[in-house]
Write a protein that holds these residues in place. Sequence first.
Motif, PDB file in Angstrom:
ATOM      1  N   ASP A   1       5.168 -32.900 -21.768  1.00  0.00           N
ATOM      2  CA  ASP A   1       6.532 -33.315 -22.067  1.00  0.00           C
ATOM      3  C   ASP A   1       7.278 -33.726 -20.799  1.00  0.00           C
ATOM      4  OD1 ASP A   1       6.228 -32.842 -24.756  1.00  0.00           O
ATOM      5  OD2 ASP A   1       6.762 -30.731 -24.580  1.00  0.00           O
ATOM      6  N   ALA A   2       6.893 -33.154 -19.677  1.00  0.00           N
ATOM      7  CA  ALA A   2       7.579 -33.457 -18.425  1.00  0.00           C
ATOM      8  C   ALA A   2       7.388 -34.923 -18.038  1.00  0.00           C
ATOM      9  CB  ALA A   2       7.060 -32.552 -17.301  1.00  0.00           C
ATOM     10  N   ASN A   3       6.137 -35.438 -18.168  1.00  0.00           N
ATOM     11  CA  ASN A   3       5.927 -36.825 -17.764  1.00  0.00           C
ATOM     12  C   ASN A   3       6.160 -37.807 -18.899  1.00  0.00           C
ATOM     13  OD1 ASN A   3       3.520 -37.012 -19.318  1.00  0.00           O
ATOM     14  ND2 ASN A   3       2.306 -36.181 -17.633  1.00  0.00           N
ATOM     15  N   ALA A   4       6.610 -37.279 -20.063  1.00  0.00           N
ATOM     16  CA  ALA A   4       6.895 -38.161 -21.195  1.00  0.00           C
ATOM     17  C   ALA A   4       8.378 -38.469 -21.266  1.00  0.00           C
ATOM     18  CB  ALA A   4       6.451 -37.518 -22.507  1.00  0.00           C
TER      19      ALA A   4
ATOM     20  N   THR B   1       3.675 -38.917 -34.047  1.00  0.00           N
ATOM     21  CA  THR B   1       3.986 -37.762 -33.189  1.00  0.00           C
ATOM     22  C   THR B   1       2.991 -36.639 -33.478  1.00  0.00           C
ATOM     23  OG1 THR B   1       5.532 -36.948 -34.867  1.00  0.00           O
ATOM     24  CG2 THR B   1       6.473 -38.260 -33.079  1.00  0.00           C
ATOM     25  N   PRO B   2       1.699 -36.871 -33.275  1.00  0.00           N
ATOM     26  CA  PRO B   2       0.692 -35.915 -33.747  1.00  0.00           C
ATOM     27  C   PRO B   2       0.870 -34.492 -33.235  1.00  0.00           C
ATOM     28  CG  PRO B   2      -0.340 -37.968 -33.077  1.00  0.00           C
ATOM     29  CD  PRO B   2       1.082 -38.031 -32.616  1.00  0.00           C
ATOM     30  N   GLU B   3       1.051 -34.341 -31.940  1.00  0.00           N
ATOM     31  CA  GLU B   3       1.147 -32.990 -31.392  1.00  0.00           C
ATOM     32  C   GLU B   3       2.544 -32.411 -31.571  1.00  0.00           C
ATOM     33  OE1 GLU B   3      -0.964 -29.736 -29.750  1.00  0.00           O
ATOM     34  OE2 GLU B   3      -1.598 -31.658 -30.624  1.00  0.00           O
ATOM     35  N   SER B   4       3.556 -33.232 -31.428  1.00  0.00           N
ATOM     36  CA  SER B   4       4.929 -32.748 -31.606  1.00  0.00           C
ATOM     37  C   SER B   4       5.202 -32.345 -33.044  1.00  0.00           C
ATOM     38  CB  SER B   4       5.929 -33.827 -31.172  1.00  0.00           C
ATOM     39  OG  SER B   4       5.903 -33.995 -29.779  1.00  0.00           O
ATOM     40  N   SER B   5       4.487 -32.939 -34.005  1.00  0.00           N
ATOM     41  CA  SER B   5       4.701 -32.584 -35.407  1.00  0.00           C
ATOM     42  C   SER B   5       3.777 -31.462 -35.874  1.00  0.00           C
ATOM     43  CB  SER B   5       4.542 -33.812 -36.311  1.00  0.00           C
ATOM     44  OG  SER B   5       3.261 -34.397 -36.190  1.00  0.00           O
ATOM     45  N   ARG B   6       3.199 -30.742 -34.925  1.00  0.00           N
ATOM     46  CA  ARG B   6       2.433 -29.531 -35.240  1.00  0.00           C
ATOM     47  C   ARG B   6       3.306 -28.315 -34.949  1.00  0.00           C
ATOM     48  NH1 ARG B   6      -3.068 -28.742 -32.535  1.00  0.00           N
ATOM     49  NH2 ARG B   6      -3.339 -27.415 -34.365  1.00  0.00           N
TER      50      ARG B   6
ATOM     51  N   ARG C   1      11.582 -36.601 -30.482  1.00  0.00           N
ATOM     52  CA  ARG C   1      10.534 -37.300 -31.237  1.00  0.00           C
ATOM     53  C   ARG C   1      10.663 -37.030 -32.731  1.00  0.00           C
ATOM     54  NH1 ARG C   1       6.071 -34.922 -27.174  1.00  0.00           N
ATOM     55  NH2 ARG C   1       6.127 -36.502 -25.528  1.00  0.00           N
ATOM     56  N   LEU C   2      10.857 -35.776 -33.075  1.00  0.00           N
ATOM     57  CA  LEU C   2      10.937 -35.407 -34.490  1.00  0.00           C
ATOM     58  C   LEU C   2      12.196 -35.953 -35.144  1.00  0.00           C
ATOM     59  CD1 LEU C   2       9.627 -31.716 -34.348  1.00  0.00           C
ATOM     60  CD2 LEU C   2       8.368 -33.814 -34.872  1.00  0.00           C
ATOM     61  N   ALA C   3      13.284 -35.959 -34.407  1.00  0.00           N
ATOM     62  CA  ALA C   3      14.526 -36.512 -34.953  1.00  0.00           C
ATOM     63  C   ALA C   3      14.393 -38.019 -35.148  1.00  0.00           C
ATOM     64  CB  ALA C   3      15.693 -36.195 -34.020  1.00  0.00           C
ATOM     65  N   PHE C   4      13.776 -38.698 -34.212  1.00  0.00           N
ATOM     66  CA  PHE C   4      13.641 -40.155 -34.262  1.00  0.00           C
ATOM     67  C   PHE C   4      12.790 -40.589 -35.455  1.00  0.00           C
ATOM     68  CE2 PHE C   4      11.994 -44.304 -32.722  1.00  0.00           C
ATOM     69  CZ  PHE C   4      13.202 -44.932 -32.468  1.00  0.00           C
TER      70      PHE C   4
END
Length: 286
Positions: free
Chosen positions: A282-285, A36-41, A189-192
């Motif tokens: 995030d919208a298209n994810a 989760t490179p960008e979400s974990s920033r 993502r971060l929870a998973f």
Amino acid sequence: MAQIQWFPGHMAKARKQVQEKIKQVDLVLEVVDARTPESSRNPMLDELVADKPRIMVLNKQDLADPALTAAWVQYYQDQGFAAIAIDAQHAKRLQQIPQLATKLMAEKIARKKARGIRNPMIKAMCIGIPNVGKSTVLNRLVRRNIAVTSNKPGVTKNQQWLKASDNFQLLDTPGILWPKFASQTIGMRLAFTGAIADAVFQEDMVGLYGLTYFMAHYPAALKKAYHVTDDDLNEAPHDLLVKLTKSQGFAEAYDRMAERLIFDARQGKLGRFTLEKPGETDANAE
């Protein structure tokens, strides 16, 4: 879905500590989870770090999708950062980090040597959100178990200086999450992947997110782990979760099947995966 929010008091303190210490360092190692490179920033860190040179360290590459990891490294390099993918747990490619730091600091080192300083010290701050493996990175670099490690987020509570070599010093900092995630997808993502304490989210909600993502992007992993068929993959995610709950022996305990799926993914039993792609919104994810 309910929004996930988590911001313990020690994180506010940690943010203040980073602000106070950033002027003392030459560069920043920003450790992220390669899955989760960008979400974990942490978006707050850009403001805190300002214009300090930065090395993006994509840790846990052994758990991430190799092709997407390579794409993310290129993405961050295109953004003007140095970037490297590593597996800190098994000390793979760790020693390239000091080499990158020396390269980034080449001009500053040359100026110091010109002033008669024989072996100029490079000081780096290591930052990142909880449970991205930041402390493991530090321990491997200094070759001692100094930084506290755990598979639970939020273990490091205080800053400490660690000596990696005669000319490379590292400042460990507590992991800092932000008060509210910009989207539910980031929280999922971060929870998973385990960046958020399990006690603050519902397993069935996060497990269903993971199942939905794997159905779309890694169906072969579900087939191998749970004997899912092509017909199963055409069902609605919730219906498949119900079916898996029964086939895996959990009767009607959907939360237990969701917890099992989360655990299997984190342990690598569902293979290597990455939950986002460079340039994806995030919208298209969703």
